[in-house]
Design an enzyme around this catalytic site. Structure first.
Site, mmCIF file in Angstrom:
data_model
loop_
_atom_site.group_PDB
_atom_site.id
_atom_site.type_symbol
_atom_site.label_atom_id
_atom_site.label_comp_id
_atom_site.label_asym_id
_atom_site.label_seq_id
_atom_site.Cartn_x
_atom_site.Cartn_y
_atom_site.Cartn_z
ATOM 1 N N CYS A 34 44.926 36.309 43.330
ATOM 2 C CA CYS A 34 46.377 36.140 43.253
ATOM 3 C C CYS A 34 46.671 35.425 41.944
ATOM 4 O O CYS A 34 46.328 34.258 41.777
ATOM 5 C CB CYS A 34 46.893 35.320 44.438
ATOM 6 S SG CYS A 34 48.676 35.080 44.370
ATOM 7 N N LEU A 35 47.263 36.146 41.022
ATOM 8 C CA LEU A 35 47.550 35.609 39.705
ATOM 9 C C LEU A 35 48.975 36.018 39.343
ATOM 10 O O LEU A 35 49.272 37.211 39.266
ATOM 11 C CB LEU A 35 46.538 36.197 38.708
ATOM 12 C CG LEU A 35 46.434 35.581 37.331
ATOM 13 C CD1 LEU A 35 46.057 34.104 37.403
ATOM 14 C CD2 LEU A 35 45.398 36.330 36.504
#
Length: 159
Positions: A88-89
């Site tokens: 998750c970026l």
């Protein structure tokens, strides 16, 4: 256009990679799949680990963001704690992605995530809670996984 831009970006980052990164193409030599090894800086609890990352570029890149997955297991609030290694970026979320964003910026964001996890946007809520509320326990578990999975050269799956 996609292939031309990908070739240019690959040439840039493979010849002058951001600090801590090694970037190669897999034996199949597809420009759309990159093998990346990240060695986090000494300030990171993941140091001295070596983390394998597969970066996959969609055919409509740069209009769609790349997909990044860790192939080396790690204990991190923003990476799934399984063999999938989903990340998750913020920069890669479809609503945040801009076609002008370069792969080098994605790599920098990944490196920063290894220095400072983002527990307010986690994929692993339990790990994020531990990171927020019991940092020494979280660091101990992160280091334990580094010692178990990340001290040797990453082995990429055959493509």
């Amino acid at each position: 256009m996609s292939t031309k831009r990908i070739s240019k970006e690959f040439a840039e980052v493979s010849q002058n990679p951001p600090e801590g990164f090694t970037i190669t193409l897999p034996p199949s030599a597809s420009l759309h799949t990159w093998h990346i090894v990240l060695t986090p800086p000494p300030s990171s609890p993941f140091h001295p680990g070596r983390f394998g990352i597969i970066l996959t570029l969609p055919t409509d890149y740069p209009f769609k963001p790349p997909v990044v997955k860790f192939i080396t297991r790690l204990y991190h609030p923003n990476v799934t704690n399984d063999s999938l290694g989903n990340v998750c970026l913020g920069i890669l979320k479809p609503e945040n992605w801009k076609p002008s964003t370069k792969i080098a910026a994605v790599l920098e964001a990944l490196r920063n995530l290894m220095i400072e996890p983002q527990p307010d946007d986690p994929l692993e809520e339990r790990i994020a809670d531990e990171y927020r509320n019991d940092r020494p326990a979280w660091e101990a578990k992160a280091r334990e996984l580094v010692n178990r999975f990340a001290l040797e050269e990453p082995v990429f799956p055959a493509s």
